[in-house]
Design a protein around this motif. Structure first.
Motif, short mmCIF file in Angstrom:
data_model
loop_
_atom_site.label_atom_id
_atom_site.label_comp_id
_atom_site.label_asym_id
_atom_site.label_seq_id
_atom_site.Cartn_x
_atom_site.Cartn_y
_atom_site.Cartn_z
N TRP A 141 0.74 -1.15 -0.13
CA TRP A 141 0.02 0.14 -0.12
C TRP A 141 0.93 1.16 0.03
O TRP A 141 0.56 2.39 -0.66
N ARG A 145 0.89 4.15 -2.81
CA ARG A 145 0.22 5.46 -2.26
C ARG A 145 1.46 6.52 -2.75
O ARG A 145 1.13 7.60 -3.56
N ARG A 384 -12.91 0.27 8.92
CA ARG A 384 -11.26 -0.01 8.78
C ARG A 384 -10.98 -0.85 10.04
O ARG A 384 -11.48 -0.94 10.99
N ARG A 439 -4.44 7.27 5.21
CA ARG A 439 -5.44 6.58 4.36
C ARG A 439 -6.34 7.26 4.01
O ARG A 439 -7.47 6.89 3.63
N CYS A 441 -8.44 10.31 1.57
CA CYS A 441 -8.96 10.00 0.11
C CYS A 441 -7.71 10.64 -0.78
O CYS A 441 -7.75 11.94 -0.64
C1 HEM Z 1 -16.98 13.50 -3.00
C2 HEM Z 1 -16.30 12.36 -3.37
C3 HEM Z 1 -15.37 11.40 -2.54
C4 HEM Z 1 -15.77 11.16 -1.39
C5 HEM Z 1 -16.67 11.78 -0.42
C6 HEM Z 1 -14.54 10.11 -0.89
C7 HEM Z 1 -14.29 9.53 0.36
C8 HEM Z 1 -13.28 8.86 0.69
C9 HEM Z 1 -13.12 8.25 1.96
C10 HEM Z 1 -14.14 8.47 3.27
C11 HEM Z 1 -12.26 7.29 1.90
C12 HEM Z 1 -11.43 6.63 3.04
C13 HEM Z 1 -12.05 5.09 2.84
C14 HEM Z 1 -11.79 4.19 4.02
O1 HEM Z 1 -10.73 4.64 4.73
O2 HEM Z 1 -12.26 3.21 3.87
C15 HEM Z 1 -11.62 7.55 0.49
C16 HEM Z 1 -10.37 6.75 0.08
C17 HEM Z 1 -10.18 6.57 -1.18
N1 HEM Z 1 -10.71 7.32 -2.19
FE1 HEM Z 1 -11.90 9.01 -2.19
N2 HEM Z 1 -13.95 9.95 -2.14
C18 HEM Z 1 -14.52 10.49 -3.14
C19 HEM Z 1 -13.69 10.86 -4.19
C20 HEM Z 1 -12.87 10.02 -4.78
C21 HEM Z 1 -12.21 10.21 -6.22
C22 HEM Z 1 -12.83 11.02 -7.25
C23 HEM Z 1 -11.18 9.12 -6.27
C24 HEM Z 1 -10.21 8.87 -7.41
C25 HEM Z 1 -10.19 9.61 -8.50
C26 HEM Z 1 -10.92 8.45 -4.99
C27 HEM Z 1 -10.12 7.59 -4.74
C28 HEM Z 1 -9.91 7.06 -3.37
C29 HEM Z 1 -9.08 6.09 -3.20
C30 HEM Z 1 -8.18 5.55 -4.01
C31 HEM Z 1 -8.94 5.89 -1.68
C32 HEM Z 1 -8.08 4.83 -0.94
C33 HEM Z 1 -6.99 5.57 -0.18
C34 HEM Z 1 -6.05 4.69 0.47
O3 HEM Z 1 -6.46 3.84 1.20
O4 HEM Z 1 -4.67 5.03 0.33
N3 HEM Z 1 -12.03 9.12 -4.29
N4 HEM Z 1 -12.37 8.33 -0.14
#
Ligand code: HEM
Length: 494
Positions: A141, A145, A384, A439, A441
């Protein structure tokens, strides 16, 4: 005539019958022993969990279903909000008898979990979509990242704004055709197609008429997969891999995955072939902006190691799944909130009109977006696993286990909550729509850009008002949706 061997082994057929019945008896005993062993194991598991959660009081629970019945679709958000009032710090939530989450309601508890407990992914159920950032844990990861973070840099994201604007315009043109005097328009499905369109263009320059093609199999599969992951999470029996893969839903899921993977493999193969010559990258840059795939293909760590084909496929798929439904949810609820509050809608419209002149910040619009994300969080709950024991501010501790954080919301839409003066004294873990800690977003800037572009172009073209006959009913699926869609009246501005 019977052979000698047959006669010796089975002179009258009686011996064979006896052997078969003995074999069945033996199998029955083995099966029974397995069932008893499993029952004992589950019993001990439950006793252990009850002991661990003894110091965390929570809402009354049924011994078999736990709180599952109170987490059914429409009631879920209502019940969780009332639990948050009664247990303002945290409380356990049982999904059946053997699976329990700690539900977090307080920023200090969220902080302890996000930064102090080495969180790992609990998304094993979606892992067939691909082992991307959302699912990966540990050093892999970390490596991904680090390789992917530059792809989400502010400057890299800038050219995507044009891509987003193109997708939004196609959607608004469709809305113009749908406007009638009396009928409202259901927006959610259109917004979902639009965000999928824009993320696919940004991720790998996928070009097709996807917002207007009703029979695009690839888009349909991507849409279906998001829905199927949610259905699986909601069905405890399907958490077991064997049962799920044998079920019709599991088979449909596999088929959709195969199709999506096959398509991605083809795109990656062609792009790799094309980029064999390094000069091609410069050529592309002159012709069009770099997409995520170009960036991922050229990403290398300090040892010169890049991502394998499988990793690339997983990451592109992850962006699509993590990025399209969430952003669609954010945009749809934003339009709904502004339809309900014409005064805020008008202030945003004025600000956006000024941007077309010499203004360069969208302060008020950003406050409205944040307020919508607070009231209608696209990811209402984050689950998580604790990779290490955690100790909370009050000294209570939890060993390795599952945790879930829910964003507790007040019911009045007031963007001024996010003005600099009103935000000054707020706990930094009180508002976390994009999670927090290492972790958090990775796509949050992408999502904020897309929400601003979609809102700006929509408000310049239409005046929005709610349809009182069809108020939305919130249901938390993979992203927060409305059971009956989001219906708004659109009036074309001159
Ligand atoms: C309003 C839109 C969005 C919201 C509210 C949102 C919210 C979140 C949240 C709460 C997490 C944490 C999830 C967790 O820990 O289980 C997350 C992780 C993530 N999000 Fe978003 N997200 C949004 C849009 C996006 C977009 C547009 C992308 C990609 C283009 C994206 C890619 C990711 C990725 C890859 C992770 C995992 C990161 C990691 O674990 O290192 N998200 N998101």
């Amino acid at each position: 005539m019977k052979s000698v061997l047959e006669t010796v082994m089975n002179p009258s057929g009686v011996w064979l019958n006896g052997a078969v019945s003995q074999m069945f008896q033996l199998m029955a005993v083995v099966c029974l022993a397995c069932v008893v062993l499993k029952a004992i194991q589950l019993y001990w598991r439950r006793q252990k969990l009850l002991k661990i959660f003894k110091s965390f009081p929570g809402p009354p629970t049924h011994w078999l279903y736990g709180h599952l019945q109170m987490l059914q679709q429409e009631d879920e958000l209502y019940n969780t909000a009332s639990w948050a009032q009664k247990y303002p710090h945290c409380h356990p939530v049982w999904l059946g008898s053997f699976l329990v989450f700690l539900w977090i309601n307080h920023p200090e508890y969220a902080k302890a979990v996000y930064i102090g407990s080495d969180l790992t992914s609990s998304f094993a159920l979606c892992s067939s979509i691909g082992q991307g950032l959302l699912i990966l844990n540990g050093p892999k990861w970390f490596q991904h990242r680090r390789l992917l973070t530059p792809g989400f840099h502010y400057d890299i994201l800038k050219p995507y704004v044009t891509v987003m604007a193109d997708s939004v315009r196609v959607m608004l043109d469709k809305w113009e055709q749908l406007i009638t005097q009396d009928n409202s328009v259901e927006l959610f499905e259109h917004v979902s197609l639009m965000t999928l369109d824009s993320i696919m263009k940004s991720a790998f320059s996928y070009q097709s008429n996807r917002q207007t093609d009703s029979d695009n199999l690839y888009i349909q599969m991507v849409n279906d997969l998001s829905l199927m992951v949610h259905l699986r999470v909601q069905t405890p029996l399907h958490h077991n891999n064997l049962i799920y893969w044998l079920s019709s839903q599991g088979r449909r899921f596999r088929k959709a995955c195969r199709l999506v993977h096959h398509h991605m493999d083809k795109v990656i193969r062609e792009r790799k072939e094309f980029l064999k010559d390094e000069r091609q990258l410069e050529k592309i840059q002159r012709r069009r902006h770099l997409d995520f795939l170009d960036i991922l293909l050229s990403a290398k760590d300090e040892n010169g190691a890049g991502l394998s084909d499988e990793d690339l496929r997983a990451e592109v798929s992850t962006f699509m799944f993590a990025g399209h439904d969430t952003t669609a949810s954010g945009i749809s609820w934003l339009l709904y909130c502004l339809a309900l509050h014409p005064e805020h809608q008008q202030r945003c419209r004025e600000e956006i009109t000024e941007i077309l002149g010499d203004r360069d910040t969208m302060t008020y619009t950003t406050m409205c977006i944040k307020e919508t994300l607070r009231l209608y969080p696209p990811v209402p709950a984050v689950a998580r696993e604790l990779g290490a024991p955690v100790t909370f501010v009050d000294g209570r501790t939890l060993p390795k286990g599952l945790t879930m954080c829910l964003y507790y919301s007040l019911q009045v839409f007031d963007p001024l909550r996010f003005s600099p003066e009103n935000s000054a004294g707020r706990h930094s873990y009180a508002f976390l729509p994009f999670a927090a800690g290492p972790r958090n977003c990775i796509g949050q800037q992408f999502a904020m850009n897309e929400m601003k572009v979609a809102l700006a172009l929509t408000l310049l073209r239409f005046e929005l008002s709610p349809d009182p006959a069809k108020p939305p009913i919130k249901i938390p699926q993979a992203a927060l949706r409305s059971k009956n869609g989001i219906h708004l009246h659109l009036k074309k501005l001159q």
